[in-house]
Scaffold this motif. Structure first.
Motif, PDB file in Angstrom:
ATOM      1  N   LEU A 168      79.463  53.636  35.224  1.00 40.48           N
ATOM      2  CA  LEU A 168      80.594  54.720  34.508  1.00 40.48           C
ATOM      3  C   LEU A 168      81.307  55.394  35.356  1.00 40.48           C
ATOM      4  CD1 LEU A 168      77.961  55.944  32.108  1.00 40.48           C
ATOM      5  CD2 LEU A 168      80.075  54.570  31.297  1.00 40.48           C
ATOM      6  N   ASP A 169      80.906  55.851  36.334  1.00 39.20           N
ATOM      7  CA  ASP A 169      81.809  56.712  37.458  1.00 39.20           C
ATOM      8  C   ASP A 169      82.835  55.825  37.955  1.00 39.20           C
ATOM      9  OD1 ASP A 169      82.349  59.168  38.837  1.00 39.20           O
ATOM     10  OD2 ASP A 169      81.635  58.101  40.634  1.00 39.20           O
ATOM     11  N   GLU A 170      82.530  54.501  38.292  1.00 37.15           N
ATOM     12  CA  GLU A 170      83.173  53.457  39.038  1.00 37.15           C
ATOM     13  C   GLU A 170      84.570  53.378  38.193  1.00 37.15           C
ATOM     14  OE1 GLU A 170      80.575  50.560  40.111  1.00 37.15           O
ATOM     15  OE2 GLU A 170      79.880  51.487  42.008  1.00 37.15           O
ATOM     16  N   LYS A 171      84.001  53.164  36.882  1.00 39.17           N
ATOM     17  CA  LYS A 171      85.029  52.498  35.812  1.00 39.17           C
ATOM     18  C   LYS A 171      85.648  53.545  35.338  1.00 39.17           C
ATOM     19  CE  LYS A 171      83.734  47.954  35.863  1.00 39.17           C
ATOM     20  NZ  LYS A 171      84.889  47.140  36.357  1.00 39.17           N
ATOM     21  N   ASN A 172      85.645  54.763  35.563  1.00 39.42           N
ATOM     22  CA  ASN A 172      86.053  56.092  34.966  1.00 39.42           C
ATOM     23  C   ASN A 172      86.088  56.118  33.675  1.00 39.42           C
ATOM     24  OD1 ASN A 172      87.511  58.626  35.233  1.00 39.42           O
ATOM     25  ND2 ASN A 172      89.439  57.527  34.567  1.00 39.42           N
ATOM     26  N   ALA A 173      84.784  55.627  32.984  1.00 35.91           N
ATOM     27  CA  ALA A 173      84.549  55.793  31.598  1.00 35.91           C
ATOM     28  C   ALA A 173      83.454  56.731  31.155  1.00 35.91           C
ATOM     29  CB  ALA A 173      83.854  54.386  31.415  1.00 35.91           C
ATOM     30  N   LYS A 174      83.713  57.353  30.008  1.00 33.64           N
ATOM     31  CA  LYS A 174      82.758  58.307  29.475  1.00 33.64           C
ATOM     32  C   LYS A 174      81.583  57.787  29.302  1.00 33.64           C
ATOM     33  CE  LYS A 174      82.611  62.047  25.915  1.00 33.64           C
ATOM     34  NZ  LYS A 174      83.549  62.517  24.768  1.00 33.64           N
ATOM     35  N   GLY A 175      80.345  58.438  29.588  1.00 39.11           N
ATOM     36  CA  GLY A 175      79.027  58.047  29.079  1.00 39.11           C
ATOM     37  C   GLY A 175      78.530  59.246  27.864  1.00 39.11           C
ATOM     38  N   ILE A 176      78.145  58.475  26.777  1.00 42.74           N
ATOM     39  CA  ILE A 176      77.692  59.312  25.726  1.00 42.74           C
ATOM     40  C   ILE A 176      76.133  58.841  25.763  1.00 42.74           C
ATOM     41  CG2 ILE A 176      77.845  59.946  23.294  1.00 42.74           C
ATOM     42  CD1 ILE A 176      80.714  58.849  23.796  1.00 42.74           C
ATOM     43  N   GLU A 177      75.109  59.568  26.076  1.00 41.83           N
ATOM     44  CA  GLU A 177      73.592  59.262  26.161  1.00 41.83           C
ATOM     45  C   GLU A 177      72.880  59.809  25.027  1.00 41.83           C
ATOM     46  OE1 GLU A 177      69.910  59.844  29.150  1.00 41.83           O
ATOM     47  OE2 GLU A 177      71.725  60.229  29.929  1.00 41.83           O
ATOM     48  N   PHE A 178      72.231  58.947  24.438  1.00 37.68           N
ATOM     49  CA  PHE A 178      71.011  59.454  23.502  1.00 37.68           C
ATOM     50  C   PHE A 178      70.126  60.446  24.348  1.00 37.68           C
ATOM     51  CE2 PHE A 178      67.003  59.091  21.390  1.00 37.68           C
ATOM     52  CZ  PHE A 178      67.443  59.496  20.171  1.00 37.68           C
ATOM     53  N   SER A 179      69.713  61.440  23.541  1.00 35.36           N
ATOM     54  CA  SER A 179      68.816  62.443  24.050  1.00 35.36           C
ATOM     55  C   SER A 179      69.498  63.525  25.183  1.00 35.36           C
ATOM     56  CB  SER A 179      67.645  61.893  24.585  1.00 35.36           C
ATOM     57  OG  SER A 179      67.633  61.347  26.011  1.00 35.36           O
ATOM     58  N   ARG A 180      70.627  63.028  25.420  1.00 29.75           N
ATOM     59  CA  ARG A 180      71.277  64.300  26.381  1.00 29.75           C
ATOM     60  C   ARG A 180      72.680  64.823  25.518  1.00 29.75           C
ATOM     61  NH1 ARG A 180      75.419  63.389  31.556  1.00 29.75           N
ATOM     62  NH2 ARG A 180      76.711  62.667  29.479  1.00 29.75           N
ATOM     63  N   ASP A 181      73.410  63.984  25.145  1.00 31.94           N
ATOM     64  CA  ASP A 181      74.545  64.022  24.482  1.00 31.94           C
ATOM     65  C   ASP A 181      74.303  63.942  22.903  1.00 31.94           C
ATOM     66  OD1 ASP A 181      76.476  64.339  26.716  1.00 31.94           O
ATOM     67  OD2 ASP A 181      75.994  62.301  27.064  1.00 31.94           O
ATOM     68  N   ILE A 182      73.428  62.987  22.721  1.00 37.08           N
ATOM     69  CA  ILE A 182      73.079  62.870  21.258  1.00 37.08           C
ATOM     70  C   ILE A 182      71.746  63.301  20.784  1.00 37.08           C
ATOM     71  CG2 ILE A 182      72.841  61.134  19.220  1.00 37.08           C
ATOM     72  CD1 ILE A 182      74.543  59.315  21.277  1.00 37.08           C
ATOM     73  N   ILE A 183      71.580  64.371  20.128  1.00 39.70           N
ATOM     74  CA  ILE A 183      70.338  64.750  19.707  1.00 39.70           C
ATOM     75  C   ILE A 183      69.810  64.484  18.155  1.00 39.70           C
ATOM     76  CG2 ILE A 183      68.850  67.106  19.811  1.00 39.70           C
ATOM     77  CD1 ILE A 183      70.204  66.332  22.561  1.00 39.70           C
ATOM     78  N   LEU A 184      68.820  63.999  18.321  1.00 34.99           N
ATOM     79  CA  LEU A 184      67.828  63.651  17.241  1.00 34.99           C
ATOM     80  C   LEU A 184      66.634  64.413  16.969  1.00 34.99           C
ATOM     81  CD1 LEU A 184      67.175  59.922  16.116  1.00 34.99           C
ATOM     82  CD2 LEU A 184      65.558  61.657  15.917  1.00 34.99           C
ATOM     83  N   THR A 185      66.445  65.008  15.947  1.00 34.50           N
ATOM     84  CA  THR A 185      65.284  65.884  15.541  1.00 34.50           C
ATOM     85  C   THR A 185      64.761  65.075  14.169  1.00 34.50           C
ATOM     86  OG1 THR A 185      66.391  67.848  16.306  1.00 34.50           O
ATOM     87  CG2 THR A 185      64.175  68.115  15.128  1.00 34.50           C
ATOM     88  N   GLU A 186      63.598  64.566  14.389  1.00 36.37           N
ATOM     89  CA  GLU A 186      62.880  63.765  13.314  1.00 36.37           C
ATOM     90  C   GLU A 186      62.139  64.914  12.639  1.00 36.37           C
ATOM     91  OE1 GLU A 186      59.953  59.794  13.303  1.00 36.37           O
ATOM     92  OE2 GLU A 186      60.287  60.663  15.209  1.00 36.37           O
ATOM     93  N   ASN A 187      62.154  64.294  11.071  1.00 35.35           N
ATOM     94  CA  ASN A 187      61.379  65.484  10.234  1.00 35.35           C
ATOM     95  C   ASN A 187      61.005  64.243   9.266  1.00 35.35           C
ATOM     96  OD1 ASN A 187      60.221  67.291   8.684  1.00 35.35           O
ATOM     97  ND2 ASN A 187      62.144  67.852   7.666  1.00 35.35           N
ATOM     98  N   GLY A 188      59.932  63.483   9.835  1.00 31.44           N
ATOM     99  CA  GLY A 188      59.095  62.474   8.597  1.00 31.44           C
ATOM    100  C   GLY A 188      60.182  61.509   8.527  1.00 31.44           C
ATOM    101  N   GLU A 189      60.567  61.164   7.372  1.00 29.24           N
ATOM    102  CA  GLU A 189      61.362  60.066   7.012  1.00 29.24           C
ATOM    103  C   GLU A 189      62.814  60.420   7.112  1.00 29.24           C
ATOM    104  OE1 GLU A 189      60.803  58.356   3.270  1.00 29.24           O
ATOM    105  OE2 GLU A 189      58.799  57.627   3.640  1.00 29.24           O
ATOM    106  N   GLU A 190      63.077  61.786   7.158  1.00 27.34           N
ATOM    107  CA  GLU A 190      64.410  62.233   7.474  1.00 27.34           C
ATOM    108  C   GLU A 190      64.781  62.769   9.080  1.00 27.34           C
ATOM    109  OE1 GLU A 190      64.960  65.466   4.797  1.00 27.34           O
ATOM    110  OE2 GLU A 190      65.351  64.170   3.060  1.00 27.34           O
ATOM    111  N   PHE A 191      65.983  62.789   9.447  1.00 25.42           N
ATOM    112  CA  PHE A 191      66.268  63.343  10.624  1.00 25.42           C
ATOM    113  C   PHE A 191      67.469  64.120  10.570  1.00 25.42           C
ATOM    114  CE2 PHE A 191      68.428  59.279  10.580  1.00 25.42           C
ATOM    115  CZ  PHE A 191      69.666  59.390  11.367  1.00 25.42           C
TER     116      PHE A 191
END
Length: 421
Positions: free
Chosen positions: A213-236
């Motif tokens: 990503l750094d070499e390509k000057n591309a933005k990285g959007i990472e699950f669990s770092r930038d994207i936060i999911l909080t699970e609550n049974g069948e819902e999140f």
């Protein structure tokens, strides 16, 4: 060629096997006025979760009034599913039209170059680019990679967004036998200045992706770092940047589906932030919530309960076992299993075996299908059986819960057999 002639010609290409590389694609695309340059496309790669993630994006865009083309594999019920508009397979007439446009170019390539014959997957990929680039333009095209990424036939266009759904040990004979080898291959889809939304668990693999990503000057959007999911049974609940959504409930079961939905949502929000799409975010979530993808924890009967799932490698089996235990732990589970050659059979059947009260195996008519005797001998289970007529077995099952799994190609044959009967 009419439709049947076209299918025959396309499927005959399977004899040329898998030939990684994009030179044949680039030559043919050049001869057809580069249709791949005329689409607004999203590239979706990964070991597992590509089809589901694509369908979440498609449904969310459809809900916002956009026309969406998609390219997926394998097909489950009809070949035309490979190329679809708003989830509907294109017509037989369109398949024939595309085959007749692509065939002369592929034959000229044999005569005029030393690149050899195009493979079946290359032909179908060409048909898709020609369809959405030249024949029937749409607002967005969601392109699912086939095998790998760097040398995959789909890696010939510049997307507006790239998604990497997961990295696991699959197709190790072609992509490499470590997670890092496979990561290096998949990272080949990262394009200059094009964001990558990704979900990768392994630290070494993640570090390598950030290096590219750094070499390509591309933005990285990472699950669990930038994207936060909080699970609550069948819902999140979901959080990315300034966006925050609660009480999302999917049609498709499992933590892995919540993760797939989350990276799809984040990709759409990033596209919106970059003025690539206009979204009503409430409609976006509504579209995601009602998404359904055939062959993934698909209930085809309620009484008795029959579930189809195309878990075809260790990571997919882990997700399947976890989902079945969470949702159907009180059921007596009968398994009907078949797989294609080259899969990690021993670990797959061991994991599924821990779930199964009864473990049946079968074989199906497909050129890559594993031999039934090999499957049977791979299983160490106190109650195992070989089923000869799997369609009849599914049709007359009268137990508590039947789980049909092992390969999406097998699921396709089961559905086809049931439909014909």
């Amino acid at each position: 060629m009419d439709y049947q002639d076209s299918l025959k010609w396309i499927h005959e290409r399977t004899k040329f096997g898998i030939k990684p590389g994009v030179k044949r694609m680039e030559w043919m695309l050049g001869e057809l006025d580069h249709p791949e340059r005329k689409i607004t496309g999203v590239h979706i790669v990964g070991t597992n979760g590509k089809g589901s993630t694509l369908s979440y994006m498609r449904s969310a865009l459809n809900e916002n009034g956009y026309t969406v083309g998609s390219f997926t594999s394998p097909y489950i019920e009809v070949f035309n599913e490979r190329i679809s508009i708003d989830g509907q397979p294109i017509s037989d007439e369109d398949i024939a039209l595309l085959a007749n446009l692509v065939r002369p170019v592929s034959e000229r390539m044999i005569e005029e170059t030393d690149l050899g014959n195009a493979t079946e997957f290359e032909i179908i990929t060409m048909m898709m680019f020609v369809y959405f680039g030249n024949v029937h333009p749409v607002d967005y095209v969601l392109v699912e990679a086939g095998l790998g990424a760097t040398h995959d036939s789909t890696n010939v266009f510049n997307p507006v967004m790239t998604l990497l759904t997961s990295i696991g040990l699959d197709h190790i004979d072609i992509l490499g036998d470590t997670l890092l080898d496979i990561t290096k291959d998949k990272s080949g889809v990262i394009k200059e200045n094009i964001p990558l939304v990704f979900n990768v668990k392994d630290d070494t693999c993640r570090d390598y992706i950030y290096k590219v990503l750094d070499e390509k000057n591309a933005k990285g959007i990472e699950f669990s770092r930038d994207i936060i999911l909080t699970e609550n049974g069948e819902e999140f609940s979901f959080k990315y940047g300034k966006f925050d959504f609660d009480d999302i409930k999917l049609e498709m079961l499992g933590r892995h589906q919540q993760e797939n939905a989350s990276i799809a949502i984040a990709a759409l929000l990033e596209m919106m932030e970059r003025d690539l799409v206009k979204l009503d975010v409430n409609k976006m979530i509504q579209g995601v919530e009602k998404t359904f993808w055939t062959g993934r924890i698909e209930r085809i009967s309620e009484d008795p309960l029959i579930i189809l799932d195309g878990a075809h490698n260790n990571e997919a089996v882990d997700a399947l076992v976890d989902t079945m235990r969470s949702n159907y732990g009180d059921k007596k589970i009968t398994v009907l299993f078949s797989a294609v050659k080259g899969k990690p059979l021993d670990t797959m059947v061991y994991k599924i075996g821990m779930l199964a009260d009864t473990f049946n195996v079968t074989e199906f008519d497909f050129f890559k299908a594993e031999d039934g005797e090999v499957l049977f001998n791979a299983i160490d289970h106190p109650d195992k059986h070989f089923v000869k007529d799997y369609v009849d077995y599914v049709k007359h099952f009268d137990g508590d819960l039947l789980l049909v799994t092992g390969s999406l190609y097998f699921i396709s044959e089961v559905k086809k057999g049931l439909r014909e009967e």
